[in-house]
Design a protein around this motif. Structure first.
Motif, mmCIF file in Angstrom:
data_model
loop_
_atom_site.group_PDB
_atom_site.id
_atom_site.type_symbol
_atom_site.label_atom_id
_atom_site.label_comp_id
_atom_site.label_asym_id
_atom_site.label_seq_id
_atom_site.Cartn_x
_atom_site.Cartn_y
_atom_site.Cartn_z
ATOM 1 N N TRP A 174 0.810 -1.217 0.000
ATOM 2 C CA TRP A 174 0.000 0.000 0.000
ATOM 3 C C TRP A 174 0.841 1.265 0.000
ATOM 4 O O TRP A 174 0.343 2.348 0.143
ATOM 5 C CB TRP A 174 -0.954 0.011 1.195
ATOM 6 C CG TRP A 174 -1.864 -1.147 1.138
ATOM 7 C CD1 TRP A 174 -1.935 -2.161 2.024
ATOM 8 C CD2 TRP A 174 -2.807 -1.465 0.118
ATOM 9 N NE1 TRP A 174 -2.850 -3.083 1.625
ATOM 10 C CE2 TRP A 174 -3.413 -2.684 0.454
ATOM 11 C CE3 TRP A 174 -3.190 -0.856 -1.062
ATOM 12 C CZ2 TRP A 174 -4.372 -3.278 -0.330
ATOM 13 C CZ3 TRP A 174 -4.158 -1.454 -1.833
ATOM 14 C CH2 TRP A 174 -4.739 -2.649 -1.461
ATOM 15 N N CYS A 224 -11.940 5.576 13.342
ATOM 16 C CA CYS A 224 -12.160 5.707 11.903
ATOM 17 C C CYS A 224 -13.602 6.121 11.635
ATOM 18 O O CYS A 224 -14.522 5.567 12.241
ATOM 19 C CB CYS A 224 -11.883 4.376 11.202
ATOM 20 S SG CYS A 224 -10.149 3.981 11.047
ATOM 21 N N GLN A 234 -1.985 5.120 9.211
ATOM 22 C CA GLN A 234 -2.603 3.818 9.052
ATOM 23 C C GLN A 234 -3.855 3.979 8.197
ATOM 24 O O GLN A 234 -4.357 5.084 8.013
ATOM 25 C CB GLN A 234 -2.991 3.224 10.406
ATOM 26 C CG GLN A 234 -1.808 2.927 11.302
ATOM 27 C CD GLN A 234 -2.263 2.388 12.639
ATOM 28 O OE1 GLN A 234 -3.108 2.960 13.304
ATOM 29 N NE2 GLN A 234 -1.701 1.269 13.020
ATOM 30 N N CYS A 235 -4.357 2.850 7.694
ATOM 31 C CA CYS A 235 -5.558 2.873 6.866
ATOM 32 C C CYS A 235 -6.779 2.439 7.661
ATOM 33 O O CYS A 235 -6.708 1.487 8.440
ATOM 34 C CB CYS A 235 -5.396 1.932 5.674
ATOM 35 S SG CYS A 235 -4.017 2.367 4.602
ATOM 36 N N LYS A 287 -12.908 0.882 -0.575
ATOM 37 C CA LYS A 287 -11.465 1.111 -0.475
ATOM 38 C C LYS A 287 -11.097 1.477 0.962
ATOM 39 O O LYS A 287 -11.841 2.176 1.638
ATOM 40 C CB LYS A 287 -11.034 2.256 -1.389
ATOM 41 C CG LYS A 287 -11.187 1.971 -2.862
ATOM 42 C CD LYS A 287 -10.785 3.192 -3.675
ATOM 43 C CE LYS A 287 -11.012 2.982 -5.148
ATOM 44 N NZ LYS A 287 -12.429 2.901 -5.488
ATOM 45 N N THR A 288 -9.904 1.025 1.400
ATOM 46 C CA THR A 288 -9.375 1.532 2.649
ATOM 47 C C THR A 288 -8.963 2.978 2.411
ATOM 48 O O THR A 288 -8.715 3.378 1.278
ATOM 49 C CB THR A 288 -8.156 0.702 3.118
ATOM 50 O OG1 THR A 288 -7.132 0.769 2.124
ATOM 51 C CG2 THR A 288 -8.543 -0.756 3.373
ATOM 52 N N PRO A 301 -7.102 6.813 4.432
ATOM 53 C CA PRO A 301 -6.248 7.282 5.524
ATOM 54 C C PRO A 301 -7.042 7.591 6.792
ATOM 55 O O PRO A 301 -8.146 8.125 6.731
ATOM 56 C CB PRO A 301 -5.621 8.558 4.980
ATOM 57 C CG PRO A 301 -5.744 8.467 3.510
ATOM 58 C CD PRO A 301 -6.996 7.682 3.258
ATOM 59 N N ASP A 333 -1.293 8.937 1.977
ATOM 60 C CA ASP A 333 -2.344 8.005 1.586
ATOM 61 C C ASP A 333 -1.698 6.745 1.036
ATOM 62 O O ASP A 333 -1.554 6.564 -0.168
ATOM 63 C CB ASP A 333 -3.295 8.614 0.551
ATOM 64 C CG ASP A 333 -4.512 7.720 0.319
ATOM 65 O OD1 ASP A 333 -4.527 6.568 0.821
ATOM 66 O OD2 ASP A 333 -5.456 8.164 -0.360
ATOM 67 N N CYS A 364 -3.055 3.955 1.390
ATOM 68 C CA CYS A 364 -4.212 3.052 1.419
ATOM 69 C C CYS A 364 -4.711 2.772 0.001
ATOM 70 O O CYS A 364 -4.146 3.249 -0.975
ATOM 71 C CB CYS A 364 -5.334 3.696 2.239
ATOM 72 S SG CYS A 364 -4.801 4.174 3.906
ATOM 73 N N GLU A 365 -5.782 2.000 -0.099
ATOM 74 C CA GLU A 365 -6.343 1.668 -1.415
ATOM 75 C C GLU A 365 -6.788 2.924 -2.147
ATOM 76 O O GLU A 365 -6.700 2.980 -3.372
ATOM 77 C CB GLU A 365 -7.506 0.682 -1.259
ATOM 78 C CG GLU A 365 -7.044 -0.685 -0.809
ATOM 79 C CD GLU A 365 -8.193 -1.630 -0.486
ATOM 80 O OE1 GLU A 365 -9.354 -1.189 -0.335
ATOM 81 O OE2 GLU A 365 -7.916 -2.841 -0.361
#
Length: 146
Positions: free
Chosen positions: A3, A100, A111-112, A124-125, A127, A136, A138-139
């Motif tokens: 990622w 989150c 982290q995501c 999608k994951t 931030p 970012d 993440c996804e």
């Protein structure tokens, strides 16, 4: 799947035969072929309290008598200050923890957040709110690169 931003093999870069981190990747992160090559060259040692071998920036398994026995921890031959293991994650969770959006998942730092209905299409994951500005890995970040 990785990622963090990864650049393809490029003539003139790292011998042209290895993927390497994008300049915007977190400092010290190298989950690319250049990082794997460094692991192969690192000293192979035995994880304390077990018969598991490790080399460089890798995690040793959860082991009774080590870090409470409930967390993975850095290999003894890891770079000074490196902790991509559960012991490092535990340190993150103790600092500036937030929830989150749209879930009850706690998070901290870069982290995501998990895929969550109503957030970024739910597929999608993304931030965590406490991530560094512009980070970012993440996804959502990978999708933007494609």
């Amino acid at each position: 799947m990785c990622w963090q931003p990864v650049l393809p093999r490029t003539p003139g870069q790292h011998g042209g035969d290895k993927t390497f981190p994008c300049p915007s990747a977190d400092a010290g992160w190298d989950g690319c072929e250049t990082g794997v090559a460094a692991l192969v060259q690192a000293d192979t040692v035995t994880c304390p309290g077990s018969n598991t071998s490790c080399a460089g920036n890798q995690c040793c398994p959860r082991t009774a008598g080590q870090h409470g026995g409930d967390k993975t921890f850095p290999c003894p031959s890891a770079d000074d200050g490196w902790d991509g293991c559960e012991t490092g994650l535990a340190a993150l969770v103790q600092a500036d923890t937030v929830t989150c959006p749209g879930s009850n998942t706690s998070c901290a730092g870069n982290q995501c957040c998990p895929r969550t209905p109503g957030q970024h299409g739910g597929d999608k994951t993304f931030p965590r709110p406490s991530a560094d500005d512009g980070w970012d890995g993440c996804e959502t970040g990978v999708a933007a690169l494609m």
